[in-house]
Design a protein around this motif. Structure first.
Motif, short mmCIF file in Angstrom:
data_model
loop_
_atom_site.label_atom_id
_atom_site.label_comp_id
_atom_site.label_asym_id
_atom_site.label_seq_id
_atom_site.Cartn_x
_atom_site.Cartn_y
_atom_site.Cartn_z
N ARG A 34 2.89 31.05 14.81
CA ARG A 34 3.48 30.73 16.10
C ARG A 34 4.83 30.03 15.89
O ARG A 34 5.82 30.33 16.56
CB ARG A 34 2.53 29.86 16.93
N ARG A 37 7.31 32.51 14.74
CA ARG A 37 7.69 33.36 15.87
C ARG A 37 8.76 32.67 16.72
O ARG A 37 9.76 33.30 17.10
CB ARG A 37 6.45 33.65 16.70
N LYS A 51 7.13 40.28 17.18
CA LYS A 51 5.67 40.38 17.28
C LYS A 51 5.10 41.27 16.16
O LYS A 51 4.17 40.89 15.46
CB LYS A 51 5.32 40.96 18.65
N ASP A 52 5.71 42.44 15.98
CA ASP A 52 5.27 43.34 14.91
C ASP A 52 5.38 42.66 13.56
O ASP A 52 4.50 42.76 12.72
CB ASP A 52 6.15 44.60 14.89
N ASN A 55 2.70 40.08 12.95
CA ASN A 55 1.42 40.72 12.63
C ASN A 55 1.36 41.15 11.18
O ASN A 55 0.37 40.96 10.50
CB ASN A 55 1.18 41.93 13.55
N PHE B 41 6.50 37.12 27.73
CA PHE B 41 7.16 38.25 27.09
C PHE B 41 8.37 38.71 27.90
O PHE B 41 9.47 38.89 27.38
CB PHE B 41 6.15 39.39 26.94
#
Lengths: 441, 298
Positions: A34, A37, A51-52, A55, B41
Motif C-alpha cells: 500500500r 502504491r 495496480k498491475d 500485484n 480509483f
C-alpha cells in the motif's frame, strides 16, 4: 526529493515488529505494498499500471527471505526497484539508422511537450557524433514555431529547411530530397503539437508518415504529465506505431512516473531524456536511474557521469601547474567556477542527491553568488586577473561598477580568492584533484 | 455560447472518460467499501492526488452518514457538493484598472497563447491593453507574442533576445502609463520552478512593477498545463514562495485531461482560479466557474 527515506522508513516501520520470523505474511506485504502504491501514485504512475505492478511485485515478494536482512524495508524497495527497471526496459536503446541514408526521424506529441527544443538537441547530439543532420519545420500552426526551429538549428549549427505554411507532407518530402542532394545523413522533422483526440491533425501525421517512411517516430512527452500520459501514448502509438519515446523536462523536480506508464502501455522504449534548456542537455534514457527517481532515491550515477564529462583534463593540468608555481590567478578561479556550472546548477546537483542532501532547497544554496563572482572577475582587466595585487581601491570601485555589484562584494570575492589560494598552496598535488572535484559537494 | 456549453464542448472527452467511470459506480446499490474503492480509483485517475482523494472520500463518508444516504446513486450530488465547496473557496474578483497581470509557469504550459487570448478578450471588452514580451530567453518567443498582438491589434513592448526581462517590464510600464492602458500583460520565460536563478528573475520583475507602477492592481498568475500530474502542486508551491501568487489558470483542458490537481490547489492554496483554456483559437478561454466545472466533469 528525499522520498526514499520516507518510503524506506514507512516500510521499516511495518516490518519492525516482525523480528526473526522467516517469511513475510500476506498481510505485511499488503501493508507494505500500500505504501509503495501511494509512492507510485504520487509519482504520477498511472493508476491501472500501478495496480498491475503491485500485484506482480506482491507475488514475487511472498516467500522471499526478506527478513534475514536487517533492513527488510530496503529489501522490499530493492525488489520494487528491480521490477521497475525490468518493466522500463533494462538497458538503454539507441537510435535506429536507415540502411540507406538519410535516416528520417519524426518527432510528435502534445502542444508544449518540447518538440522544437528537442529537435535542436538531437541535431546537436548527432552533429557531435559526426553525423550531418537537417532540421525540418513542419509545424505550420503555432505562431513563430518555424522561426524558433530556425534559431535552434542555427545554434546547433546544423542544416535547416522550411517552406512556410505549405502542406507539411510536401515540405518533408522536399527536405528529404534536398538532404540526399547535399549528402546529409539524418533528417529530423518537427511536427506541430496536437491533441491525440484531434482526428484531423492525427490524420496529418499519418500522411507524413506514409509519405516519408520515417526510420524513427519518437513521441515527445513532458515528464510532468499525470495520469493522462497513458491515453496520449496509446493513441499516438495506435495511429502511428511509434518507435520510441523521448521524455522532456526531467530537470524539474517531477518524479516522472509517466515514463513507467508509457512503457507499460505501449511497450515502446524510452530512448532519451531532456534534462535542461541548453542544447547539450540531452542524455540517453537509463531505466535504472528512472526507477530510483520514481521511488525518490536520487540519481547519484548521473551526477558522477556529468562531473566526469565536464571537468576538462587539460584545464585541470594547467591549473595544477599554476598552483605548483604559485601563480594561481583569477582566471584559474574563473575556470573552476565555469567547470562547476558545466556540471549543472547547484540545485540540479542537489536534486540528484539521495537522502538528506536532496532535501536541501535550492534557496539554501546561494547559486546567484556564482553568477555574481563570474561577473566581477569578468570585469577585471587581464592584467588584474593575473596579478591581483594590482587591484587597489579605485580599481575595486571600477570593477564593482562594471559588474553591477557593490565594493563589498568585490572585496568579499578577493578575500575568498586569497583564501582559496592559500588553501591550495597548502595542498600537495595528488590531493589537489580531489579537492577541486569536491569543493562544492 | 455560454460558459457551460463551451466548456462542455471542450471537455466532452474529459467528461466521457471521467463520467463513464462514474456511471458504473453511482448505481442503485448500497454504499459499501467496494464503492469507496472504486471512487478512489476514479478520483486518483483524474490527477486529484492521493491525499486530496482521501480527504474527499472521508468528507463523503461523513456527509453520507449525516444525510442518512444509503444508496450510491444518492452520493453523486454529495460528491459534487464537496468538489464545488472546495473550488469555491476563493472566487476571483473583477479586475481593476489599471492592472498588471504577470503570467508565469513552467515551460510549455501555454503562457504566450493565454496572453494572446487575454489580449483579445480584454480588447473585445473595450479595455486598452499593452503586452510585455519579457520572455527574452526562448528562441522566437517574442515573435510568437507579436503575432498574437497583431491579431488583437494591441501594443507589444519587446527587446532583443537575452536582454534583462526586468528592463522590458520597465519599458512596458512606461508605455502602459503613456497610453493610459487598463491592462498590462507580462509574458515571462518558462522556467522549471526548481531553478533558483530564474526564480530570482521573477522577483526582480515584481520589484520593478511594485516600484514603478504602485497604482496598478498587481496579479501574479501561474498557468498550469491541464495534463500535469502531481508536479502541479510543487510548481505552484515554489512559484508562490518566490512571488506570492494571486491567481491560477489552467490550460489545454480540451483533451482528455481532467485537471484534477485544481481541486488540490484550491484546497491547499489561497489562489483565485481565474481562467480555463479549452482550445487554440482566441475565444477558447473561459472564466472559471466552480459549479459548471464540476458539472462538466461529473
Amino acid at each position: 526529493m528525499g522520498m526514499f527515506s520516507g518510503l524506506g522508513e514507512k516500510l521499516n516501520h511495518i516490518f519492525s515488529k516482525l523480528a526473526h520470523r522467516g517469511k513475510l505474511t500476506e498481510l505485511e506485504i499488503k501493508q507494505a505494498m500500500r505504501e509503495v502504491r501511494v509512492a507510485l501514485l504520487e509519482a504520477d504512475v498511472n493508476f491501472v499500471v500501478a495496480k498491475d505492478f503491485i500485484n506482480k511485485v506482491s507475488e514475487k515478494a511472498v516467500g522471499e527471505d526478506i527478513l534475514k536482512s536487517l533492513t527488510p524495508g530496503q529489501q522490499v524497495i530493492k525488489i520494487v526497484k528491480d521490477e521497475l527497471v525490468a518493466l522500463m526496459g533494462s538497458t538503454n536503446q539507441k537510435l535506429e539508422v536507415a540502411p540507406s541514408p538519410p535516416t528520417v526521424i519524426m518527432l510528435c506529441g502534445l502542444q508544449g511537450a518540447g518538440k522544437t527544443t528537442m529537435c535542436g538537441k538531437l541535431g546537436f547530439l548527432l552533429k557531435k557524433q559526426g553525423k550531418k543532420p537537417m532540421l525540418v519545420a513542419c509545424d505550420i500552426y503555432r505562431p513563430a514555431a518555424i522561426n524558433q526551429l530556425k534559431v535552434v538549428a542555427g545554434n546547433a549549427n546544423v542544416d535547416f529547411y522550411e517552406k512556410g505554411t505549405q502542406s507539411p507532407v510536401k515540405t518533408a518530402l522536399e527536405a528529404i530530397e534536398l538532404a540526399k542532394r547535399k549528402g546529409l545523413d539524418t533528417v529530423i522533422i518537427d511536427t506541430a503539437g496536437r491533441l491525440q483526440i484531434n482526428a484531423e491533425l492525427m490524420q496529418e501525421l499519418e500522411e507524413i508518415k506514409k509519405a516519408v517512411k520515417p526510420t524513427e517516430i519518437l513521441l515527445t512527452v513532458d515528464a510532468m504529465t499525470g495520469q493522462e500520459a497513458v491515453n496520449v501514448a496509446k493513441e499516438f502509438d495506435d495511429k502511428l506505431n511509434i518507435t520510441g519515446v523521448i521524455l522532456t523536462k526531467l530537470d524539474g523536480d517531477t518524479r516522472g512516473g509517466a515514463a513507467l506508464s508509457i512503457k507499460a502501455v505501449t511497450g515502446k522504449p524510452i530512448k532519451f531524456s531532456g534534462i535542461g534548456e541548453k542544447l547539450g542537455d540531452l542524455e540517453p534514457f537509463h531505466p535504472d536511474r528512472m526507477a530510483s527517481r520514481i521511488l525518490g532515491m536520487g540519481d547519484v550515477l548521473t551526477l558522477i557521469e556529468k562531473a566526469q564529462e565536464s571537468v576538462n583534463e587539460e584545464q585541470m593540468k594547467k591549473l595544477e601547474e599554476n598552483i605548483r608555481k604559485n601563480t594561481f590567478t583569477f582566471d584559474d578561479f574563473l575556470v573552476q567556477f565555469e567547470q562547476l556550472s558545466k556540471i549543472g546548477s547547484l540545485s540540479d546537483i542537489l536534486a540528484m542527491l539521495p537522502g538528506t542532501m536532496g532535501k536541501f532547497k535550492p534557496e539554501d544554496i546561494d547559486e546567484s553568488r556564482v553568477k555574481v563572482y563570474k561577473a566581477i572577475i569578468q570585469s577585471m582587466t587581464p592584467k588584474e586577473r593575473a596579478n591581483p595585487d594590482l587591484i587597489k581601491a579605485s580599481q575595486r570601485k571600477r570593477i564593482a561598477k562594471g559588474s553591477g555589484t557593490s565594493i563589498q562584494e568585490v572585496n568579499q570575492l578577493i578575500k575568498q580568492f586569497e583564501q582559496v589560494k592559500l588553501m591550495m598552496k597548502n595542498q600537495n598535488n595528488p590531493r589537489m584533484k580531489k579537492l577541486m572535484g569536491r569543493r562544492f559537494f | 455560447m455560454g460558459f457551460f456549453s463551451r466548456l462542455f464542448e471542450g471537455m466532452k472527452k474529459t467528461k466521457k472518460s471521467f463520467g463513464e467511470k462514474l456511471k458504473y459506480i453511482f448505481t442503485g446499490n448500497d454504499i459499501d467499501e467496494d464503492f469507496y474503492e472504486e471512487l478512489e480509483f476514479v478520483l486518483v485517475s483524474s490527477d486529484i492526488g492521493v491525499e486530496t482523494t482521501e480527504y474527499i472520500i472521508d468528507e463523503l463518508r461523513e456527509r453520507a452518514k449525516k444525510n442518512k444516504v444509503k444508496k450510491t446513486e444518492d452520493c453523486k450530488h454529495l460528491l459534487k457538493e464537496i468538489l464545488v465547496d472546495i473550488l469555491s473557496q476563493n472566487k476571483p474578483e473583477k479586475l481593476g484598472s489599471p492592472c498588471v497581470i504577470m503570467v508565469l509557469g513552467v515551460n510549455g504550459v501555454g503562457k504566450t497563447t493565454t496572453i494572446g487570448k487575454l489580449a483579445k478578450k480584454f480588447t473585445d471588452e473595450g479595455k486598452k491593453v499593452v503586452l510585455a514580451a519579457a520572455d527574452t530567453f526562448r528562441a522566437a518567443a517574442s515573435d510568437q507574442l507579436e503575432v498574437w498582438a497583431n491579431r488583437a491589434k494591441v501594443k507589444v513592448v519587446t527587446n532583443e533576445h537575452g536582454v534583462d526581462p526586468a528592463a522590458v517590464v520597465y519599458d512596458s510600464i512606461q508605455a502602459a502609463k503613456a497610453r493610459n492602458a487598463d491592462v498590462l500583460l507580462i509574458d515571462t520565460a518558462g522556467r522549471l520552478h526548481n531553478k533558483a536563478v530564474l526564480m530570482e528573475e521573477l522577483k526582480k520583475i515584481s520589484r520593478v512593477v511594485n516600484k514603478e507602477y504602485p497604482e496598478a492592481e498587481y496579479h501574479k498568475m501561474v498557468i498550469v498545463d491541464g495534463a500535469t500530474g502531481q508536479n502541479a502542486i510543487s510548481q505552484v508551491e515554489l512559484f508562490n514562495e518566490a512571488v506570492e501568487l494571486t491567481d491560477v489558470s489552467i490550460t489545454k483542458l480540451d483533451g482528455t485531461s481532467k485537471g484534477g490537481f485544481l481541486i488540490s490547489l484550491a484546497k491547499d492554496f489561497d489562489l483565485a482560479i481565474r481562467y480555463v483554456g479549452v482550445g487554440e483559437t482566441a475565444d477558447d478561454l473561459l472564466d472559471f466557474d466552480p459549479k459548471e466545472f464540476v458539472d462538466a466533469i461529473l
